[in-house]
Design a protein around this motif. Structure first.
Motif, mmCIF file in Angstrom:
data_model
loop_
_atom_site.group_PDB
_atom_site.id
_atom_site.type_symbol
_atom_site.label_atom_id
_atom_site.label_comp_id
_atom_site.label_asym_id
_atom_site.label_seq_id
_atom_site.Cartn_x
_atom_site.Cartn_y
_atom_site.Cartn_z
ATOM 1 N N ALA A 51 0.827 -1.204 0.000
ATOM 2 C CA ALA A 51 0.000 0.000 0.000
ATOM 3 C C ALA A 51 0.861 1.255 0.000
ATOM 4 C CB ALA A 51 -0.930 -0.009 1.215
ATOM 5 N N THR A 52 1.973 1.209 0.747
ATOM 6 C CA THR A 52 2.882 2.356 0.794
ATOM 7 C C THR A 52 3.484 2.638 -0.573
ATOM 8 O OG1 THR A 52 3.421 1.895 3.111
ATOM 9 C CG2 THR A 52 4.961 3.291 1.868
ATOM 10 N N ARG A 53 3.872 1.523 -1.276
ATOM 11 C CA ARG A 53 4.439 1.700 -2.616
ATOM 12 C C ARG A 53 3.434 2.295 -3.578
ATOM 13 N NH1 ARG A 53 6.948 -3.346 -1.338
ATOM 14 N NH2 ARG A 53 5.289 -4.476 -2.409
ATOM 15 N N VAL A 54 2.177 1.849 -3.492
ATOM 16 C CA VAL A 54 1.124 2.390 -4.364
ATOM 17 C C VAL A 54 0.896 3.872 -4.082
ATOM 18 C CG1 VAL A 54 -1.337 2.307 -4.914
ATOM 19 C CG2 VAL A 54 -0.035 0.184 -4.693
ATOM 20 N N ALA A 55 0.832 4.206 -2.778
ATOM 21 C CA ALA A 55 0.623 5.605 -2.411
ATOM 22 C C ALA A 55 1.774 6.484 -2.879
ATOM 23 C CB ALA A 55 0.465 5.722 -0.890
ATOM 24 N N LEU A 56 3.010 5.947 -2.772
ATOM 25 C CA LEU A 56 4.179 6.702 -3.216
ATOM 26 C C LEU A 56 4.137 6.935 -4.717
ATOM 27 C CD1 LEU A 56 6.914 7.961 -2.608
ATOM 28 C CD2 LEU A 56 7.961 5.698 -2.866
ATOM 29 N N ALA A 57 3.783 5.870 -5.464
ATOM 30 C CA ALA A 57 3.687 6.006 -6.921
ATOM 31 C C ALA A 57 2.613 7.016 -7.293
ATOM 32 C CB ALA A 57 3.370 4.650 -7.549
ATOM 33 N N GLY A 58 1.484 6.966 -6.560
ATOM 34 C CA GLY A 58 0.425 7.936 -6.830
ATOM 35 C C GLY A 58 0.872 9.358 -6.565
ATOM 36 N N GLY A 59 1.656 9.530 -5.480
ATOM 37 C CA GLY A 59 2.154 10.871 -5.159
ATOM 38 C C GLY A 59 3.085 11.400 -6.222
ATOM 39 N N ILE A 60 3.961 10.518 -6.735
ATOM 40 C CA ILE A 60 4.880 10.934 -7.798
ATOM 41 C C ILE A 60 4.111 11.322 -9.049
ATOM 42 C CG2 ILE A 60 6.704 10.122 -9.352
ATOM 43 C CD1 ILE A 60 7.702 8.355 -7.056
ATOM 44 N N ALA A 61 3.103 10.503 -9.405
ATOM 45 C CA ALA A 61 2.301 10.819 -10.590
ATOM 46 C C ALA A 61 1.567 12.134 -10.408
ATOM 47 C CB ALA A 61 1.297 9.685 -10.847
ATOM 48 N N LEU A 62 1.033 12.358 -9.204
ATOM 49 C CA LEU A 62 0.329 13.603 -8.908
ATOM 50 C C LEU A 62 1.255 14.802 -9.067
ATOM 51 C CD1 LEU A 62 -1.926 15.332 -7.716
ATOM 52 C CD2 LEU A 62 -1.179 14.633 -5.442
ATOM 53 N N SER A 63 2.469 14.703 -8.531
ATOM 54 C CA SER A 63 3.419 15.806 -8.638
ATOM 55 C C SER A 63 3.765 16.086 -10.084
ATOM 56 C CB SER A 63 4.699 15.472 -7.858
ATOM 57 O OG SER A 63 4.403 15.255 -6.493
ATOM 58 N N SER A 64 3.946 15.017 -10.880
ATOM 59 C CA SER A 64 4.299 15.197 -12.284
ATOM 60 C C SER A 64 3.197 15.903 -13.044
ATOM 61 C CB SER A 64 4.572 13.835 -12.943
ATOM 62 O OG SER A 64 5.636 13.180 -12.286
ATOM 63 N N VAL A 65 1.937 15.498 -12.771
ATOM 64 C CA VAL A 65 0.804 16.127 -13.462
ATOM 65 C C VAL A 65 0.713 17.596 -13.119
ATOM 66 C CG1 VAL A 65 -1.715 16.204 -13.576
ATOM 67 C CG2 VAL A 65 -0.527 14.006 -13.673
ATOM 68 N N VAL A 66 0.846 17.920 -11.837
ATOM 69 C CA VAL A 66 0.744 19.311 -11.413
ATOM 70 C C VAL A 66 1.863 20.151 -12.014
ATOM 71 C CG1 VAL A 66 0.875 20.861 -9.439
ATOM 72 C CG2 VAL A 66 -0.481 18.767 -9.293
ATOM 73 N N LEU A 67 3.095 19.618 -11.981
ATOM 74 C CA LEU A 67 4.225 20.365 -12.520
ATOM 75 C C LEU A 67 4.084 20.588 -14.016
ATOM 76 C CD1 LEU A 67 7.211 18.718 -10.613
ATOM 77 C CD2 LEU A 67 6.329 21.036 -10.324
ATOM 78 N N LEU A 68 3.672 19.542 -14.743
ATOM 79 C CA LEU A 68 3.528 19.669 -16.188
ATOM 80 C C LEU A 68 2.411 20.616 -16.555
ATOM 81 C CD1 LEU A 68 4.056 15.966 -17.298
ATOM 82 C CD2 LEU A 68 5.605 17.889 -17.651
ATOM 83 N N SER A 69 1.286 20.565 -15.823
ATOM 84 C CA SER A 69 0.177 21.460 -16.138
ATOM 85 C C SER A 69 0.558 22.901 -15.857
ATOM 86 C CB SER A 69 -1.063 21.070 -15.322
ATOM 87 O OG SER A 69 -0.810 21.202 -13.932
ATOM 88 N N GLY A 70 1.380 23.149 -14.809
ATOM 89 C CA GLY A 70 1.803 24.509 -14.509
ATOM 90 C C GLY A 70 2.750 25.036 -15.562
ATOM 91 N N THR A 71 3.661 24.175 -16.048
ATOM 92 C CA THR A 71 4.623 24.593 -17.053
ATOM 93 C C THR A 71 3.946 24.984 -18.344
ATOM 94 O OG1 THR A 71 6.257 23.102 -16.087
ATOM 95 C CG2 THR A 71 6.679 23.870 -18.325
ATOM 96 N N ALA A 72 2.844 24.298 -18.689
ATOM 97 C CA ALA A 72 2.172 24.552 -19.960
ATOM 98 C C ALA A 72 1.612 25.956 -20.044
ATOM 99 C CB ALA A 72 1.047 23.528 -20.151
ATOM 100 N N PHE A 73 1.353 26.589 -18.916
ATOM 101 C CA PHE A 73 0.760 27.914 -18.913
ATOM 102 C C PHE A 73 1.795 29.012 -18.705
ATOM 103 C CE2 PHE A 73 -3.606 26.649 -19.026
ATOM 104 C CZ PHE A 73 -3.670 25.432 -18.384
ATOM 105 N N ALA A 74 3.094 28.657 -18.604
ATOM 106 C CA ALA A 74 4.087 29.620 -18.135
ATOM 107 C C ALA A 74 4.840 30.341 -19.236
ATOM 108 C CB ALA A 74 5.090 28.909 -17.217
ATOM 109 N N HIS A 75 4.554 30.040 -20.502
ATOM 110 C CA HIS A 75 5.342 30.623 -21.578
ATOM 111 C C HIS A 75 4.839 32.007 -21.983
ATOM 112 C CE1 HIS A 75 6.885 26.697 -21.557
ATOM 113 N NE2 HIS A 75 6.140 26.141 -22.495
ATOM 114 N N VAL A 76 5.772 32.847 -22.433
ATOM 115 C CA VAL A 76 5.389 34.084 -23.105
ATOM 116 C C VAL A 76 4.789 33.686 -24.455
ATOM 117 C CG1 VAL A 76 6.225 36.209 -24.164
ATOM 118 C CG2 VAL A 76 7.145 35.471 -21.967
ATOM 119 N N SER A 77 3.637 34.244 -24.801
ATOM 120 C CA SER A 77 2.949 33.835 -26.025
ATOM 121 C C SER A 77 2.362 35.040 -26.746
ATOM 122 C CB SER A 77 1.842 32.824 -25.710
ATOM 123 O OG SER A 77 0.877 33.411 -24.831
#
Length: 269
Positions: A13-39
């Motif tokens: 269960a700990t491994r699953v929760a850890l994997a979920g946390g990593i995936a969550l962080s990646s999604v949040v970071l990637l979604s934030g980066t997508a909006f950060a460019h000068v356009s």
């Protein structure tokens, strides 16, 4: 034996929760980066051979610094005879022109120089953390022999940090780390005026002061401009909402998987 099973279940269960946390962080970071460019975003269409009003959108990427300067460069291999910034409160705009190796012909006149750069410098204002600013420009006459214009930008913060948005995106390749703003050009329209009016004395007065072909401001032109802005804003809002809902859906899915695995392990124990 039961103790061993419970220990194994908790570890899984700990491994699953850890994997979920990593995936969550990646999604949040990637979604934030997508909006950060000068356009660069056109109001309505930016048609080949016509004129257009565009907005340079500048977000602040830093938590501990403010943006105090922006420089946007224009390609001289496809020069624009007219580039006029709309006044932005708290910012000073400076237009730089350069001589052309080959004169540009516009409305029967030869033009030996074109705008190569526009620089906005903070003059009582700034773009703080968590904020963005738009800098409107009237552009024309847009070239007819290309599908896009790459407008390389340089962003400066008050802590002296400089971010160069100058990497040109390539078709089929991953987006570069610091992509340059790209203005997509649509097919030429019949009146060769695209989504904006030709440069006139009223162009610097703002988006609502667009002139018609006879140099007079008409009610129909204002209504059309308002409808274009409404459609553009609605489209942008819908796109942003869809991205946010997508991110939320992914997070809920991750949480559900983690909870299901944990519950299953407990029932087995």
């Amino acid at each position: 034996m039961n103790v061993s099973r419970r220990t194994s279940s908790r570890a899984a269960a700990t491994r699953v929760a850890l994997a979920g946390g990593i995936a969550l962080s990646s999604v949040v970071l990637l979604s934030g980066t997508a909006f950060a460019h000068v356009s660069v975003q056109p109001e309505g269409e930016a048609a080949k051979g016509g004129y257009a009003t565009v907005n340079i959108k500048v977000p602040n990427e830093r938590d501990n610094a403010s943006t105090v300067k922006l420089e946007v460069n224009f390609p001289l291999d496809h020069p624009l005879a007219s580039v006029m910034p709309q006044p932005v409160p708290g910012w000073k705009a400076e237009v730089t022109k350069s001589k052309l190796s080959k004169p540009l012909e516009l409305h029967g006149k030869k033009i030996n120089e074109a705008v190569s750069k526009v620089t906005w410098t903070a003059d009582g204002s700034k773009i703080g953390p968590g904020q963005f600013q738009q800098f409107p420009l009237s552009l024309g006459q847009l070239p007819e022999d290309v599908d896009q214009l790459v407008l390389k930008a340089i962003q400066t913060y008050d802590n002296k940090e400089v971010v160069r948005w100058i990497e040109e995106p390539k078709d089929g390749a991953d987006e570069p780390q610091n992509p340059a703003p790209v203005l997509k050009l649509s097919a030429a329209s019949g009146d060769h005026h695209g989504g904006g009016a030709a440069p006139s004395a009223s162009a610097s007065a703002g988006p609502d002061a667009k002139a018609g072909h006879d140099g007079k401001t008409g009610h129909d032109d204002k209504t059309g401009a308002h409808e274009e802005k409404t459609v553009t804003a609605s489209s942008s809002s819908t796109d942003t909402t869809a991205r946010i809902l997508g991110v939320v859906g992914i997070l809920v899915g991750i949480a559900g998987v983690a909870f299901g695995v944990l519950a299953g392990r407990r029932r087995s124990a």
